[in-house]
Each structure stands twice: as structure tokens, then as C-alpha cells.
Write a protein that holds these residues in place. Sequence first.
Motif, PDB file in Angstrom:
ATOM      1  N   ILE A 164       9.388   9.693  -4.934  1.00 16.60           N
ATOM      2  CA  ILE A 164       9.073   9.345  -3.553  1.00 16.60           C
ATOM      3  C   ILE A 164       9.377   7.885  -3.279  1.00 16.60           C
ATOM      4  O   ILE A 164       8.956   6.990  -4.022  1.00 16.60           O
ATOM      5  CB  ILE A 164       7.591   9.646  -3.238  1.00 16.60           C
ATOM      6  CG1 ILE A 164       7.362  11.157  -3.351  1.00 16.60           C
ATOM      7  CG2 ILE A 164       7.220   9.139  -1.837  1.00 16.60           C
ATOM      8  CD1 ILE A 164       5.934  11.572  -3.199  1.00 16.60           C
ATOM      9  N   LYS A 165      10.104   7.636  -2.199  1.00 22.88           N
ATOM     10  CA  LYS A 165      10.460   6.275  -1.809  1.00 22.88           C
ATOM     11  C   LYS A 165       9.883   5.983  -0.420  1.00 22.88           C
ATOM     12  O   LYS A 165      10.270   6.615   0.556  1.00 22.88           O
ATOM     13  CB  LYS A 165      11.983   6.109  -1.802  1.00 22.88           C
ATOM     14  CG  LYS A 165      12.431   4.677  -1.548  1.00 22.88           C
ATOM     15  CD  LYS A 165      13.926   4.539  -1.725  1.00 22.88           C
ATOM     16  CE  LYS A 165      14.352   3.082  -1.538  1.00 22.88           C
ATOM     17  NZ  LYS A 165      15.815   2.913  -1.733  1.00 22.88           N
ATOM     18  N   PRO A 166       8.959   5.022  -0.320  1.00 23.16           N
ATOM     19  CA  PRO A 166       8.384   4.688   0.981  1.00 23.16           C
ATOM     20  C   PRO A 166       9.286   3.736   1.768  1.00 23.16           C
ATOM     21  O   PRO A 166      10.070   2.977   1.189  1.00 23.16           O
ATOM     22  CB  PRO A 166       7.066   4.011   0.609  1.00 23.16           C
ATOM     23  CG  PRO A 166       7.366   3.347  -0.694  1.00 23.16           C
ATOM     24  CD  PRO A 166       8.317   4.287  -1.411  1.00 23.16           C
TER      25      PRO A 166
ATOM     26  N   GLU B 173     -12.950  10.862  -6.354  1.00 28.24           N
ATOM     27  CA  GLU B 173     -12.416   9.594  -6.849  1.00 28.24           C
ATOM     28  C   GLU B 173     -11.182   9.142  -6.072  1.00 28.24           C
ATOM     29  O   GLU B 173     -11.044   7.968  -5.727  1.00 28.24           O
ATOM     30  CB  GLU B 173     -12.071   9.730  -8.335  1.00 28.24           C
ATOM     31  CG  GLU B 173     -13.286   9.945  -9.235  1.00 28.24           C
ATOM     32  CD  GLU B 173     -12.907   9.990 -10.703  1.00 28.24           C
ATOM     33  OE1 GLU B 173     -11.712   9.780 -11.018  1.00 28.24           O
ATOM     34  OE2 GLU B 173     -13.798  10.230 -11.536  1.00 28.24           O
ATOM     35  N   LEU B 174     -10.273  10.066  -5.804  1.00 28.05           N
ATOM     36  CA  LEU B 174      -9.031   9.708  -5.133  1.00 28.05           C
ATOM     37  C   LEU B 174      -9.207   9.528  -3.627  1.00 28.05           C
ATOM     38  O   LEU B 174      -8.448   8.788  -3.000  1.00 28.05           O
ATOM     39  CB  LEU B 174      -7.960  10.764  -5.401  1.00 28.05           C
ATOM     40  CG  LEU B 174      -7.410  10.822  -6.829  1.00 28.05           C
ATOM     41  CD1 LEU B 174      -6.428  11.972  -6.958  1.00 28.05           C
ATOM     42  CD2 LEU B 174      -6.734   9.501  -7.189  1.00 28.05           C
ATOM     43  N   GLY B 175     -10.205  10.207  -3.046  1.00 25.85           N
ATOM     44  CA  GLY B 175     -10.418  10.129  -1.610  1.00 25.85           C
ATOM     45  C   GLY B 175     -10.551   8.702  -1.092  1.00 25.85           C
ATOM     46  O   GLY B 175      -9.807   8.290  -0.186  1.00 25.85           O
ATOM     47  N   PRO B 176     -11.474   7.920  -1.650  1.00 23.72           N
ATOM     48  CA  PRO B 176     -11.624   6.530  -1.190  1.00 23.72           C
ATOM     49  C   PRO B 176     -10.355   5.701  -1.363  1.00 23.72           C
ATOM     50  O   PRO B 176     -10.035   4.849  -0.536  1.00 23.72           O
ATOM     51  CB  PRO B 176     -12.756   6.010  -2.084  1.00 23.72           C
ATOM     52  CG  PRO B 176     -13.550   7.233  -2.425  1.00 23.72           C
ATOM     53  CD  PRO B 176     -12.514   8.304  -2.613  1.00 23.72           C
ATOM     54  N   GLU B 177      -9.617   5.963  -2.456  1.00 22.19           N
ATOM     55  CA  GLU B 177      -8.378   5.231  -2.697  1.00 22.19           C
ATOM     56  C   GLU B 177      -7.326   5.595  -1.661  1.00 22.19           C
ATOM     57  O   GLU B 177      -6.634   4.721  -1.118  1.00 22.19           O
ATOM     58  CB  GLU B 177      -7.862   5.559  -4.106  1.00 22.19           C
ATOM     59  CG  GLU B 177      -6.611   4.794  -4.513  1.00 22.19           C
ATOM     60  CD  GLU B 177      -6.844   3.304  -4.704  1.00 22.19           C
ATOM     61  OE1 GLU B 177      -5.868   2.613  -5.017  1.00 22.19           O
ATOM     62  OE2 GLU B 177      -7.984   2.826  -4.527  1.00 22.19           O
ATOM     63  N   LEU B 178      -7.196   6.876  -1.360  1.00 21.16           N
ATOM     64  CA  LEU B 178      -6.240   7.324  -0.354  1.00 21.16           C
ATOM     65  C   LEU B 178      -6.564   6.709   1.002  1.00 21.16           C
ATOM     66  O   LEU B 178      -5.670   6.241   1.726  1.00 21.16           O
ATOM     67  CB  LEU B 178      -6.267   8.856  -0.250  1.00 21.16           C
ATOM     68  CG  LEU B 178      -5.382   9.466   0.840  1.00 21.16           C
ATOM     69  CD1 LEU B 178      -3.904   9.249   0.514  1.00 21.16           C
ATOM     70  CD2 LEU B 178      -5.663  10.964   0.988  1.00 21.16           C
ATOM     71  N   LYS B 179      -7.846   6.704   1.349  1.00 22.01           N
ATOM     72  CA  LYS B 179      -8.256   6.169   2.649  1.00 22.01           C
ATOM     73  C   LYS B 179      -8.024   4.671   2.735  1.00 22.01           C
ATOM     74  O   LYS B 179      -7.691   4.139   3.795  1.00 22.01           O
ATOM     75  CB  LYS B 179      -9.717   6.546   2.898  1.00 22.01           C
ATOM     76  CG  LYS B 179      -9.877   8.060   3.079  1.00 22.01           C
ATOM     77  CD  LYS B 179     -11.286   8.549   2.819  1.00 22.01           C
ATOM     78  CE  LYS B 179     -11.297  10.085   2.732  1.00 22.01           C
ATOM     79  NZ  LYS B 179     -12.616  10.610   2.357  1.00 22.01           N
TER      80      LYS B 179
ATOM     81  N   ARG C 239       0.821  -1.205   0.000  1.00 20.10           N
ATOM     82  CA  ARG C 239       0.000   0.000   0.000  1.00 20.10           C
ATOM     83  C   ARG C 239       0.860   1.261   0.000  1.00 20.10           C
ATOM     84  O   ARG C 239       0.512   2.265  -0.620  1.00 20.10           O
ATOM     85  CB  ARG C 239      -0.952  -0.004   1.203  1.00 20.10           C
ATOM     86  CG  ARG C 239      -2.095  -1.001   1.043  1.00 20.10           C
ATOM     87  CD  ARG C 239      -3.108  -0.904   2.170  1.00 20.10           C
ATOM     88  NE  ARG C 239      -2.650  -1.534   3.388  1.00 20.10           N
ATOM     89  CZ  ARG C 239      -2.436  -0.903   4.531  1.00 20.10           C
ATOM     90  NH1 ARG C 239      -2.626   0.394   4.619  1.00 20.10           N
ATOM     91  NH2 ARG C 239      -2.040  -1.565   5.605  1.00 20.10           N
ATOM     92  N   SER C 240       1.994   1.216   0.691  1.00 16.44           N
ATOM     93  CA  SER C 240       2.877   2.389   0.722  1.00 16.44           C
ATOM     94  C   SER C 240       3.469   2.661  -0.659  1.00 16.44           C
ATOM     95  O   SER C 240       3.670   3.816  -1.051  1.00 16.44           O
ATOM     96  CB  SER C 240       3.996   2.192   1.759  1.00 16.44           C
ATOM     97  OG  SER C 240       4.910   1.188   1.363  1.00 16.44           O
ATOM     98  N   GLU C 241       3.740   1.582  -1.417  1.00 18.14           N
ATOM     99  CA  GLU C 241       4.244   1.734  -2.782  1.00 18.14           C
ATOM    100  C   GLU C 241       3.176   2.361  -3.675  1.00 18.14           C
ATOM    101  O   GLU C 241       3.472   3.234  -4.496  1.00 18.14           O
ATOM    102  CB  GLU C 241       4.660   0.372  -3.348  1.00 18.14           C
ATOM    103  CG  GLU C 241       5.888  -0.245  -2.690  1.00 18.14           C
ATOM    104  CD  GLU C 241       7.185   0.411  -3.130  1.00 18.14           C
ATOM    105  OE1 GLU C 241       7.137   1.275  -4.026  1.00 18.14           O
ATOM    106  OE2 GLU C 241       8.244   0.053  -2.581  1.00 18.14           O
ATOM    107  N   GLU C 242       1.938   1.932  -3.515  1.00 11.63           N
ATOM    108  CA  GLU C 242       0.833   2.496  -4.300  1.00 11.63           C
ATOM    109  C   GLU C 242       0.662   3.978  -3.979  1.00 11.63           C
ATOM    110  O   GLU C 242       0.454   4.804  -4.877  1.00 11.63           O
ATOM    111  CB  GLU C 242      -0.469   1.756  -3.991  1.00 11.63           C
ATOM    112  CG  GLU C 242      -0.563   0.361  -4.577  1.00 11.63           C
ATOM    113  CD  GLU C 242      -1.930  -0.245  -4.344  1.00 11.63           C
ATOM    114  OE1 GLU C 242      -2.923   0.325  -4.845  1.00 11.63           O
ATOM    115  OE2 GLU C 242      -2.028  -1.270  -3.636  1.00 11.63           O
ATOM    116  N   LEU C 243       0.731   4.307  -2.693  1.00  5.92           N
ATOM    117  CA  LEU C 243       0.583   5.705  -2.280  1.00  5.92           C
ATOM    118  C   LEU C 243       1.708   6.549  -2.850  1.00  5.92           C
ATOM    119  O   LEU C 243       1.478   7.673  -3.333  1.00  5.92           O
ATOM    120  CB  LEU C 243       0.582   5.804  -0.754  1.00  5.92           C
ATOM    121  CG  LEU C 243       0.480   7.219  -0.171  1.00  5.92           C
ATOM    122  CD1 LEU C 243      -0.804   7.901  -0.629  1.00  5.92           C
ATOM    123  CD2 LEU C 243       0.554   7.180   1.357  1.00  5.92           C
TER     124      LEU C 243
END
Length: 287
Positions: A71-73, A266-272, A55-59
Amino acid sequence: MEGISRRHHFKRNSVSFLGTLALSLFVAGAVQAASPKEIHIGFIPGEGVADLKARSEELAQLLEKRTGLKIKPYVGTSYGDLVQKIVEKKIDFAFLSALSFVEVEEKVGVKVLLKKVWDQGFYYSVILSKTNSSVRKPSDLRGKRIAFVDERSASGYLYPQALLKEAGLDVKKDLKSTVFSGGHDKSVELLKKGEVDAIAVFSNDKKGRDSAWTQNGGKTKEARIVWASDAIPNDPFCVRDEFYQKHPKIAHDLMFSLIEMNEDAELGPELKRLLGVSSLMVATSQQ
């Protein structure tokens, strides 16, 4: 591991802060140092490390597209590991626990930008046992096996440890055994398998309806709340003070990107989903 922040509430409480921040960043931007090649964002390894890494990679990819930054998580191997990486200046931004923030602030200095929100602006620590267990109250833990998460976990150790002291129990002398599982989900598995008699984990409500237990396949009727803490402040998203002073525009871009994504239909649910929260709110070290 805090009501949900609605759009009008978010904007009403943040407009003044954001205006002040934007002005300060504009002024500071004139003397900003050359941009670093990579921005490193750290994550507390509270549970599901493999899933958290994915999930951190996706973010990171979403933020790269939005900001143009590389950005590197980094998911810490433990709470202490992430703290040390920040102290060593190997991490620029981080999602910390409330108590990890205090530790980092004392050692190197960090600025709170946002905070995670679950169901409320705070969460709880709970000690759980199975409903068929003889552990019904804190004093029943004497001579029993208990799983904690990490020595630096607020809900998974520090708050429960204080409770045990208040109950007259010495963690080393009065419990049969203790173990640090390394994750809230791992503690849940230990309780499910009967390898421990109780676990200390997070809960988004004081009755344990939305807790590490229920979020990891446990049924509410199968677990008992032995104890619940007072409210604990939500996890903050921070930036190292030194990084903030050198690169205010980057801090500005990253923070506002997260805010805008949080508010996007659209991005809100994905971010959460990626952060495992209900929302993000503007915050300071006093909030």
C-alpha cells in the motif's frame, strides 16, 4: 473536518449491508483481474500536511501487515490535485470530503465504503473571528480580510461562500482581501497572527468548542462564532468503480480490515489517532 458510533450501533446498522457486500464480492471474485503490485490510497490535505503524510505512512504499514497488500499513501497537494489523481487512475482508494466525492463521482465514478465519524455523523462549517474583533455577524465582514482553506473545501470555502452570497456580500468586491491558506491549521495561524479578520474552518459542533481553532491551540474564549452552517455529511472512504469491478476481493479485504481495526480494543485507538476521527462507519453514497 459528525453521537459517537458505539459497537452495538455499528453492528446493528451494518450487518445487512456487510452480508450483501460479502456475497457480491464472493461472486465477483471468481472473475477478478490479477492483483496490482501496489494499492494507492489518497488523502485530502485538509491540515497539517507534514503530520498527515507521516500518519498516512503509519496507516499504510498497519494495513500492509493486516492484508498482505503493498500500500502506497498519497497526500494531495490540494483538493483539486487529489481529485485529478483519481480521475487519472493514479489513486485507487481515497478519503474525500463530501463535495470532492461529488466531483469525483461525476467525472469517473466511485463507490463509498465507509465514512469518518467525529463526534457525530456530520460536522459544520464555521466562520470565526477573535473575540476582540468588530466582526460579530456576517454583514460585519464587509471590508474585512478573510482566510478560506481551498476552493474545493466544503467547510473551508463552499459553504461559507454561499453564506456570504445570502448576506449580500460579493467575495471579490465587498471583502478587503481573501486568501486560500491550503489548510485549516494554516488559517488558524493567520487569525492568531492578526493577518486576517476572520477564517472559515470546520467544527465538530455548532458552537465551535471542538473546531480547527481549538484543535490547533486556540482557546474557546478567544474566538467568536460569526456563523455556523447546517450539518455537512462526514468524509467518505471510497474506491474507484473501475478498480472495484476488477478487484472486488481487494476492496473487500481493505474495507473489512479497517472495520476490524476500528472495532479492535488495541488497534482501534491507534487507527482513530492516525485518521483523526472518533470512529469509522459503513456507508453508501446515500448515507
